[in-house]
Design an enzyme around this catalytic site. Sequence first.
Site, PDB file in Angstrom:
ATOM      1  N   LYS A 117      30.441  26.653  37.923  1.00 44.12           N
ATOM      2  CA  LYS A 117      30.504  28.110  37.938  1.00 44.12           C
ATOM      3  C   LYS A 117      31.080  28.617  36.624  1.00 44.12           C
ATOM      4  O   LYS A 117      32.114  28.103  36.200  1.00 44.12           O
ATOM      5  CB  LYS A 117      31.415  28.511  39.084  1.00 44.12           C
ATOM      6  CG  LYS A 117      31.598  29.986  39.256  1.00 44.12           C
ATOM      7  CD  LYS A 117      32.580  30.198  40.353  1.00 44.12           C
ATOM      8  CE  LYS A 117      32.933  31.667  40.350  1.00 44.12           C
ATOM      9  NZ  LYS A 117      34.105  31.963  41.055  1.00 44.12           N
TER      10      LYS A 117
ATOM     11  N   LYS B 238      43.307  33.430  33.489  1.00 44.75           N
ATOM     12  CA  LYS B 238      43.427  32.325  34.444  1.00 44.75           C
ATOM     13  C   LYS B 238      43.300  30.983  33.732  1.00 44.75           C
ATOM     14  O   LYS B 238      42.925  29.986  34.337  1.00 44.75           O
ATOM     15  CB  LYS B 238      42.369  32.483  35.526  1.00 44.75           C
ATOM     16  CG  LYS B 238      42.520  33.763  36.355  1.00 44.75           C
ATOM     17  CD  LYS B 238      41.681  33.742  37.619  1.00 44.75           C
ATOM     18  CE  LYS B 238      41.970  34.968  38.493  1.00 44.75           C
ATOM     19  NZ  LYS B 238      41.263  34.930  39.782  1.00 44.75           N
TER      20      LYS B 238
ATOM     21  N   ARG C 200      35.944  40.693  40.368  1.00 43.71           N
ATOM     22  CA  ARG C 200      37.365  41.005  40.567  1.00 43.71           C
ATOM     23  C   ARG C 200      37.534  42.467  40.966  1.00 43.71           C
ATOM     24  O   ARG C 200      38.440  42.810  41.727  1.00 43.71           O
ATOM     25  CB  ARG C 200      38.147  40.687  39.292  1.00 43.71           C
ATOM     26  CG  ARG C 200      38.243  39.182  39.090  1.00 43.71           C
ATOM     27  CD  ARG C 200      38.941  38.813  37.812  1.00 43.71           C
ATOM     28  NE  ARG C 200      38.842  37.361  37.606  1.00 43.71           N
ATOM     29  CZ  ARG C 200      39.055  36.767  36.441  1.00 43.71           C
ATOM     30  NH1 ARG C 200      39.380  37.476  35.383  1.00 43.71           N
ATOM     31  NH2 ARG C 200      38.933  35.462  36.334  1.00 43.71           N
TER      32      ARG C 200
ATOM     33  N   LYS D  18      35.140  24.989  37.613  1.00 41.06           N
ATOM     34  CA  LYS D  18      35.222  26.439  37.516  1.00 41.06           C
ATOM     35  C   LYS D  18      35.793  26.782  36.145  1.00 41.06           C
ATOM     36  O   LYS D  18      36.934  26.439  35.827  1.00 41.06           O
ATOM     37  CB  LYS D  18      36.106  26.986  38.615  1.00 41.06           C
ATOM     38  CG  LYS D  18      36.186  28.489  38.572  1.00 41.06           C
ATOM     39  CD  LYS D  18      36.700  29.036  39.853  1.00 41.06           C
ATOM     40  CE  LYS D  18      36.800  30.537  39.786  1.00 41.06           C
ATOM     41  NZ  LYS D  18      37.327  31.068  41.029  1.00 41.06           N
TER      42      LYS D  18
ATOM     43  N   SER E  42      28.986  37.246  39.156  1.00 43.52           N
ATOM     44  CA  SER E  42      28.799  38.700  39.129  1.00 43.52           C
ATOM     45  C   SER E  42      28.358  39.220  37.757  1.00 43.52           C
ATOM     46  O   SER E  42      27.485  40.091  37.675  1.00 43.52           O
ATOM     47  CB  SER E  42      30.088  39.386  39.571  1.00 43.52           C
ATOM     48  OG  SER E  42      31.191  38.946  38.793  1.00 43.52           O
TER      49      SER E  42
HETATM   50  C1  PBG Z   1      38.242  33.594  43.301  1.00 44.81           C
HETATM   51  C2  PBG Z   1      36.846  33.653  42.857  1.00 44.81           C
HETATM   52  C3  PBG Z   1      36.304  34.274  41.701  1.00 44.81           C
HETATM   53  C4  PBG Z   1      34.920  34.185  41.821  1.00 44.81           C
HETATM   54  C5  PBG Z   1      34.636  33.496  43.007  1.00 44.81           C
HETATM   55  N1  PBG Z   1      35.841  33.146  43.624  1.00 44.81           N
HETATM   56  C6  PBG Z   1      36.944  35.029  40.590  1.00 44.81           C
HETATM   57  C7  PBG Z   1      37.934  34.430  39.735  1.00 44.81           C
HETATM   58  O1  PBG Z   1      38.135  33.217  39.669  1.00 44.81           O
HETATM   59  O2  PBG Z   1      38.608  35.216  39.072  1.00 44.81           O
HETATM   60  C8  PBG Z   1      33.937  34.788  40.857  1.00 44.81           C
HETATM   61  C9  PBG Z   1      32.589  35.094  41.403  1.00 44.81           C
HETATM   62  C10 PBG Z   1      31.782  36.075  40.619  1.00 44.81           C
HETATM   63  O3  PBG Z   1      32.120  36.503  39.500  1.00 44.81           O
HETATM   64  O4  PBG Z   1      30.724  36.439  41.139  1.00 44.81           O
HETATM   65  N2  PBG Z   1      39.012  32.552  42.915  1.00 44.81           N
END
Ligand code: PBG
Length: 334
Positions: free
Chosen positions: A258, A227, A213, A203, A284
């Site tokens: 991701k 993060k 978010r 990630k 997203s």
């Molecule tokens: C939570 C999480 C996130 C996403 C999926 N699970 C956001 C983040 O890490 O801030 C992002 C998914 C998206 O942008 O569609 N930990």
Amino acid sequence: MKFFNSKGFPYHRGRRLRSFDYLRDLVSENTLTVNDFVMPYFVREDNDDPSIEGMKDIKRFSISELLKELDTISNYGIKAIALFPKVFKEKKSLKAEESYNNENLICRAIKSISKRFPEIIIICDVALDAYTLSGHDGIIDEDGKINNDYTIDILSKMAVNFADCGCKVIAPSDMMDGRVKIIRENLEKNGFFDTNILSYSSKFCSNFYAPFRDALGSKKNLGNSKKNSYQISFNNSREALKESIEDIHEGADMIMVKPAGYYLDIIKEIRGNCLVPIAAYQVSGEYCLIKSASEKNLINFKDCVLESLTCIKRSGADIIFSYFAKDAAEWLKQ
Ligand code: PBG
């Protein structure tokens, strides 16, 4: 003998294989199917706001609305969904207690869905960002740092609760160290031997998560905070492979990369080095790029969505999380 050499012309005419539809299909190296898709859903309380700023045509569903929606998508053949909660502000706290309340929004959603659609694979996000006041995925100590080992204990409680409600795939997305191991141990200890772990192992600390978010209600809380003390820098690829291998050793059944579209090199690298199924998450921000460019008629919506998904598959992903999954499944059915 000379192969694939332009000097071989006219013996080597690449266009012969591209000359008509059936032949193009016959020699196609990759084909997108509905079995590849996971459709993400944002779940809300009945009296919360359904609209999500910035993600056109995506909304937050109450549990009863979601049940209706699942009727539609199961008719399109979608077999898997991922759930993300929009938790009321009042339920967020420093220590994210709501995350392991066994009557929380996601627990209730899993129970209702699995009762009505026992065959649907529910994939539950395990991370604290929906539940913390900071919007971070972990618990912050007095010194302002995220307490890794305290956080993973909470995550493992959360995972056992979800499994207990009937969730078959637990998906830790928090990027804390050692969380897969401790979740796996806790699942085994509680008799959940068949619960899968799909680890968000690669990630990246991406700027493309912003609309998500907002949907989750964690954007304001997070503010300008990053993060990057837990998510991987997008400068790196070896690190992603290392995290993947470690998560597999800790007990992950599936792993994830991701975002997806700008990270196809990572998917390919992991595909070549790991044997477990790989998921890719078209996030997203990727959704918004295609959606808004096609709304302005700059690109063709359907063609670009299908191209983006097929290319993710071509890079080596077995599973694709995408907000376009519903549209794509409908098109593939036609
Ligand atoms: C939570 C999480 C996130 C996403 C999926 N699970 C956001 C983040 O890490 O801030 C992002 C998914 C998206 O942008 O569609 N930990």
